[in-house]
Design an enzyme around this catalytic site. Structure first.
Site, PDB file in Angstrom:
ATOM      1  CG  ASP A   1      44.561  40.544  39.037  1.00  0.00           C
ATOM      2  OD1 ASP A   1      45.807  40.440  39.065  1.00  0.00           O
ATOM      3  OD2 ASP A   1      43.964  41.609  39.283  1.00  0.00           O
ATOM      4  CG  LEU A   2      43.732  34.137  42.411  1.00  0.00           C
ATOM      5  CD1 LEU A   2      43.903  32.633  42.451  1.00  0.00           C
ATOM      6  CD2 LEU A   2      42.698  34.578  43.447  1.00  0.00           C
TER       7      LEU A   2
END
Length: 220
Positions: free
Chosen positions: A29-30
């Site tokens: 979930d960058l």
């Protein structure tokens, strides 16, 4: 920001992600909200935050198929399809952040979630040089490789992407020091303060800096 500072910022974030990957952890979930830059004296230290969706591949192997987790506009095609993920998924997300930082345009984000996901599945990436001509062909090629639809066509690891970007920055004379980056971000902060409260802002603040600047990391 200028390509020099965007590249230096991205280089440091890549270094942090490489360390996580070497420990067998992928983030999944960058996005800008999960990247912090901590200011320590005259240095900026990148911190990748919120590993709530992260997976330890050393213990669990590749993430299970059939799961669609993450932020739609920063997902990779295999993530949208619920396929197995690895470190190259994180590289796709990080390259989206770099593309948006350099061009000032959202890459896959649409008004509706389903359309955003459809754009990610297609992974059609316009030339960043069409939006910003000063972006070099070398940097554009790195962006295209990081945003390849097929993970096999991307950089094999954060380390290999970091090496390619470092080499390009040296060749183009764009390498900035950590101190340079810290000074630049300080000017951005002062410009923001000037806009929010002109009476209390630093007299050195550059009023013209903020409108042309897109910050893709939070300052701690």
């Amino acid at each position: 920001p200028s390509t020099k500072y965007a590249e230096e910022l991205f280089l440091q974030i890549l270094d942090a992600v490489e360390e996580a990957h070497e420990r067998g952890i992928i983030h999944r979930d960058l996005k800008p909200a999960n990247v912090m830059m901590q200011r320590t004296r005259n240095k900026m230290i990148p911190k990748v935050c919120d590993f709530g969706l992260g997976k330890n591949l050393a213990k669990e192997g590749q993430t299970r198929t059939g799961q669609q987790m993450g932020t739609p506009a920063y997902m990779a095609p295999e993530q949208v399809e619920g396929k197995a993920l690895d470190g190259r998924t994180d590289l796709f997300a990080l390259t989206i952040v770099l593309f948006e930082s350099l061009t000032g345009r959202r890459l896959f984000k649409a008004k509706e979630r389903n359309e955003t996901l459809a754009r990610v599945r297609r992974a059609e990436v316009p030339s960043p040089r069409a939006y910003r001509p000063e972006i070099s062909e070398g940097l554009e090629n790195i962006l295209f490789k990081g945003l390849a639809k097929d993970p096999e066509d991307r950089f094999s690891s954060a380390g290999s992407m970091l090496e390619a970007l470092s080499k390009l920055m040296i060749e183009e004379g764009h390498r900035a020091t950590n101190h340079d980056l810290a000074e630049y971000l300080q000017r951005v902060i002062e410009a923001y303060e000037l806009k929010q409260n002109p009476s209390k802002a630093s007299p050195k603040a550059d009023r013209n800096l903020l409108p042309r600047t897109i910050i893709v990391a939070s300052i701690e």
